[in-house]
Design a protein around this motif. Structure first.
Motif, PDB file in Angstrom:
ATOM      1  N   ALA A  70    -139.568  69.120 -23.503  1.00 41.28           N
ATOM      2  CA  ALA A  70    -140.465  70.270 -23.635  1.00 41.28           C
ATOM      3  C   ALA A  70    -139.799  71.499 -23.015  1.00 41.28           C
ATOM      4  O   ALA A  70    -139.016  71.358 -22.081  1.00 41.28           O
ATOM      5  CB  ALA A  70    -141.788  69.985 -22.930  1.00 41.28           C
ATOM      6  N   PRO A  71    -140.084  72.698 -23.529  1.00 37.43           N
ATOM      7  CA  PRO A  71    -139.458  73.895 -22.947  1.00 37.43           C
ATOM      8  C   PRO A  71    -139.922  74.124 -21.512  1.00 37.43           C
ATOM      9  O   PRO A  71    -141.096  73.921 -21.196  1.00 37.43           O
ATOM     10  CB  PRO A  71    -139.941  75.027 -23.866  1.00 37.43           C
ATOM     11  CG  PRO A  71    -141.166  74.503 -24.537  1.00 37.43           C
ATOM     12  CD  PRO A  71    -140.996  73.027 -24.647  1.00 37.43           C
ATOM     13  N   ALA A 156    -149.538  68.507 -15.267  1.00 36.29           N
ATOM     14  CA  ALA A 156    -149.597  69.286 -16.508  1.00 36.29           C
ATOM     15  C   ALA A 156    -149.724  70.771 -16.197  1.00 36.29           C
ATOM     16  O   ALA A 156    -150.142  71.150 -15.100  1.00 36.29           O
ATOM     17  CB  ALA A 156    -150.799  68.843 -17.353  1.00 36.29           C
ATOM     18  N   ASN A 157    -149.336  71.593 -17.148  1.00 42.28           N
ATOM     19  CA  ASN A 157    -149.567  73.035 -17.030  1.00 42.28           C
ATOM     20  C   ASN A 157    -149.561  73.654 -18.422  1.00 42.28           C
ATOM     21  O   ASN A 157    -149.006  73.077 -19.349  1.00 42.28           O
ATOM     22  CB  ASN A 157    -148.520  73.676 -16.117  1.00 42.28           C
ATOM     23  CG  ASN A 157    -147.142  73.664 -16.737  1.00 42.28           C
ATOM     24  OD1 ASN A 157    -146.866  74.418 -17.660  1.00 42.28           O
ATOM     25  ND2 ASN A 157    -146.274  72.780 -16.250  1.00 42.28           N
ATOM     26  N   GLY A 160    -145.634  74.824 -20.382  1.00 42.77           N
ATOM     27  CA  GLY A 160    -144.517  74.067 -20.947  1.00 42.77           C
ATOM     28  C   GLY A 160    -144.376  72.713 -20.280  1.00 42.77           C
ATOM     29  O   GLY A 160    -145.359  72.015 -20.058  1.00 42.77           O
ATOM     30  N   ALA A 162    -144.296  69.442 -18.238  1.00 44.74           N
ATOM     31  CA  ALA A 162    -145.234  68.995 -17.213  1.00 44.74           C
ATOM     32  C   ALA A 162    -144.566  68.911 -15.842  1.00 44.74           C
ATOM     33  O   ALA A 162    -145.216  69.089 -14.814  1.00 44.74           O
ATOM     34  CB  ALA A 162    -145.801  67.630 -17.588  1.00 44.74           C
ATOM     35  N   GLN A 163    -143.236  68.664 -15.847  1.00 48.32           N
ATOM     36  CA  GLN A 163    -142.527  68.474 -14.580  1.00 48.32           C
ATOM     37  C   GLN A 163    -142.475  69.749 -13.744  1.00 48.32           C
ATOM     38  O   GLN A 163    -142.171  69.706 -12.554  1.00 48.32           O
ATOM     39  CB  GLN A 163    -141.092  67.981 -14.839  1.00 48.32           C
ATOM     40  CG  GLN A 163    -141.014  66.585 -15.410  1.00 48.32           C
ATOM     41  CD  GLN A 163    -141.105  66.586 -16.934  1.00 48.32           C
ATOM     42  OE1 GLN A 163    -141.535  67.554 -17.543  1.00 48.32           O
ATOM     43  NE2 GLN A 163    -140.699  65.487 -17.545  1.00 48.32           N
TER      44      GLN A 163
ATOM     45  N   HIS B 134    -145.689  63.629 -23.039  1.00 45.61           N
ATOM     46  CA  HIS B 134    -146.387  64.354 -21.981  1.00 45.61           C
ATOM     47  C   HIS B 134    -147.463  65.220 -22.630  1.00 45.61           C
ATOM     48  O   HIS B 134    -147.213  65.842 -23.644  1.00 45.61           O
ATOM     49  CB  HIS B 134    -145.419  65.243 -21.212  1.00 45.61           C
ATOM     50  CG  HIS B 134    -144.308  64.469 -20.593  1.00 45.61           C
ATOM     51  ND1 HIS B 134    -144.491  63.667 -19.512  1.00 45.61           N
ATOM     52  CD2 HIS B 134    -143.014  64.347 -20.952  1.00 45.61           C
ATOM     53  CE1 HIS B 134    -143.337  63.097 -19.209  1.00 45.61           C
ATOM     54  NE2 HIS B 134    -142.434  63.492 -20.071  1.00 45.61           N
ATOM     55  N   PRO B 135    -148.622  65.306 -22.039  1.00 45.64           N
ATOM     56  CA  PRO B 135    -149.706  66.106 -22.609  1.00 45.64           C
ATOM     57  C   PRO B 135    -149.305  67.540 -22.986  1.00 45.64           C
ATOM     58  O   PRO B 135    -149.610  67.977 -24.084  1.00 45.64           O
ATOM     59  CB  PRO B 135    -150.766  66.096 -21.515  1.00 45.64           C
ATOM     60  CG  PRO B 135    -150.494  64.845 -20.765  1.00 45.64           C
ATOM     61  CD  PRO B 135    -149.032  64.605 -20.848  1.00 45.64           C
ATOM     62  N   PRO B 136    -148.585  68.277 -22.093  1.00 46.77           N
ATOM     63  CA  PRO B 136    -148.310  69.668 -22.447  1.00 46.77           C
ATOM     64  C   PRO B 136    -147.361  69.803 -23.618  1.00 46.77           C
ATOM     65  O   PRO B 136    -147.316  70.854 -24.256  1.00 46.77           O
ATOM     66  CB  PRO B 136    -147.686  70.240 -21.173  1.00 46.77           C
ATOM     67  CG  PRO B 136    -147.196  69.074 -20.435  1.00 46.77           C
ATOM     68  CD  PRO B 136    -148.089  67.940 -20.776  1.00 46.77           C
ATOM     69  N   ALA B 137    -146.570  68.742 -23.901  1.00 49.42           N
ATOM     70  CA  ALA B 137    -145.634  68.828 -25.004  1.00 49.42           C
ATOM     71  C   ALA B 137    -146.389  69.084 -26.305  1.00 49.42           C
ATOM     72  O   ALA B 137    -145.868  69.708 -27.227  1.00 49.42           O
ATOM     73  CB  ALA B 137    -144.833  67.547 -25.098  1.00 49.42           C
ATOM     74  N   LYS B 139    -149.000  70.901 -26.622  1.00 47.25           N
ATOM     75  CA  LYS B 139    -149.613  72.239 -26.659  1.00 47.25           C
ATOM     76  C   LYS B 139    -148.650  73.345 -27.074  1.00 47.25           C
ATOM     77  O   LYS B 139    -149.052  74.474 -27.248  1.00 47.25           O
ATOM     78  CB  LYS B 139    -150.189  72.580 -25.273  1.00 47.25           C
ATOM     79  CG  LYS B 139    -151.405  71.767 -24.909  1.00 47.25           C
ATOM     80  CD  LYS B 139    -151.926  72.183 -23.564  1.00 47.25           C
ATOM     81  CE  LYS B 139    -152.989  71.232 -23.047  1.00 47.25           C
ATOM     82  NZ  LYS B 139    -153.277  71.482 -21.652  1.00 47.25           N
ATOM     83  N   LYS B 140    -147.362  73.027 -27.154  1.00 46.57           N
ATOM     84  CA  LYS B 140    -146.387  74.136 -27.311  1.00 46.57           C
ATOM     85  C   LYS B 140    -146.439  74.806 -28.677  1.00 46.57           C
ATOM     86  O   LYS B 140    -146.934  74.286 -29.605  1.00 46.57           O
ATOM     87  CB  LYS B 140    -144.982  73.634 -27.026  1.00 46.57           C
ATOM     88  CG  LYS B 140    -144.439  72.615 -28.033  1.00 46.57           C
ATOM     89  CD  LYS B 140    -143.050  72.158 -27.649  1.00 46.57           C
ATOM     90  CE  LYS B 140    -142.648  70.959 -28.499  1.00 46.57           C
ATOM     91  NZ  LYS B 140    -141.431  70.353 -28.144  1.00 46.57           N
TER      92      LYS B 140
END
Lengths: 240, 140
Positions: A70-71, A156-157, A160, A162-163, B134-137, B139-140
């Protein structure tokens, strides 16, 4: 034994300089760290171990940031503040950096005036350092509140990867704890100085050793280390 | 030797008894501290400007690292008085952290592997069928 009887005052032998001195000091069958008070050498060894703790955090952060698909949230935007209707990138973190550097500056002045036995100035600069440190922690609390309100969590946030949240809370939280403990100890040292404990060589709590102004320098080492760690956090977490 | 050591300590803790104390303590002119303080402000401003002017890529990373190492060096050397300590202690404190480079190397290798597997199993081709890692992945 005949040698010690002959010399009597201070060092038995002149200390060798350079690399020869390293070998001589370590093989000298006395204390290895010459010309350094006991407490200061121990503080340095503690700081060395603390270096490994903070480095472990920063290296874990590197690992999760490199490993995520993820970005990564852009810290420049996440930590921007809107001042006067204008969004200024990373401004809060920049101010925090200057506050902490200023507190390091006032700390060296406290150490210097301490060795000159200037009690009043030492206390003023110690307390000024504590105030700047408390300001830093306050701004960090503001930053945490802002991010939590925006929905940043360790798992989570909305921006982008989560880490980001777990790294942020872990690294800045541990650093903030160090600053808070530093502020408490600065106040304790300031009280000792103004009471005259160091001039009167009164032993502190948990020790029978006589008080002296070296503890101000030892306190300074801890404080500069906190500043030092922030230099690395600023570079790797906020600027990268 | 133990006797000499004891006397040495006594001298160090009684500043009035001998000039020894002043030799042991780190006493330096204030001027150098103010210079370093100023330099730290300049370097911090420069590293902030790297972000402010959106410098990207290798130039950004190089500048960040250079400014960081200069600031760290100044703090350790002058504020923490490493410049004036004996080499035996300087080496004892400054060399062990180099071991951390091994940890960086292991971490980077592990991260590359993780990134590769995530792309293989949770990559764009699988995104429609597989649940997001991952959950936020999502949402992008």
């Amino acid at each position: 034994m005949t040698q010690s009887a002959a010399t009597g005052t201070g060092e038995a032998l002149p200390l060798a300089p350079g690399l020869e001195g390293v070998v001589a000091d370590w093989s000298s069958d006395q204390r290895a760290f010459k010309k350094v008070p006991w407490g200061k050498a121990m503080m340095w060894i503690f700081l060395l171990s603390d270096t490994f703790i903070f480095s472990s955090f920063l290296i874990s952060y590197m690992t999760v940031r490199m490993g995520t698909t993820a970005p990564w949230p852009n810290p420049s935007e996440v930590f921007a503040l809107t001042i006067g209707g204008q969004s200024i990138p990373l401004i809060l973190i920049a101010i925090m950096t200057f506050v902490l550097i200023s507190s390091s500056g006032t700390m060296v002045l406290a150490v210097n005036y301490g060795y000159r036995k200037d009690r009043v100035r030492t206390v003023i600069y110690l307390l000024l350092t504590a105030v700047l440190g408390a300001t830093f922690v306050g701004m960090q609390a503001f930053e945490w509140t802002k991010l939590i309100m925006e929905g940043v969590r360790p798992w989570a946030n909305p921006f982008g990867a989560a880490q980001f949240g777990s790294s942020f809370f872990m690294i800045t939280g541990f650093h903030g704890t160090h600053v808070s403990i530093g502020v408490i100890f600065l106040i304790i040292v300031a009280i000792k100085v103004i009471r005259g404990d160091l001039d009167n060589e009164k032993p502190g709590f948990m020790t029978g050793r006589k008080g002296n102004y070296e503890i101000v320098e030892t306190m300074g080492l801890y404080w500069h280390f906190v500043d030092l760690v922030w230099v690395f956090i600023f570079a790797f977490f906020y600027l990268w | 030797m133990a006797h000499a050591e004891g006397q040495h300590h006594a001298a160090a803790h009684h500043p009035t008894a001998a000039g020894e104390h002043h030799v042991e303590g780190q006493q330096h002119p204030l001027g150098i501290y103010f210079k370093i303080w100023g330099l730290l402000f300049v370097l911090s401003t420069l590293s902030y400007l790297v972000d402010y002017f959106h410098i990207q890529g290798y130039l950004r990373w190089t500048l960040i690292i250079v400014f960081m190492l200069m600031k760290a060096g100044l703090i350790v050397a002058v504020f923490m008085h490493m410049l004036w300590e004996r080499l035996a202690m300087v080496y004892a404190i400054l060399l062990p952290p180099l071991l951390l480079l091994v940890l960086v190397w292991i971490g980077a290798g592990e991260a590359d592997y993780t990134f590769f597997t995530r792309n293989t199993f949770f990559g764009p081709a699988q995104a429609a069928t597989a649940p997001p890692a991952h959950p936020p992945a999502a949402k992008k």
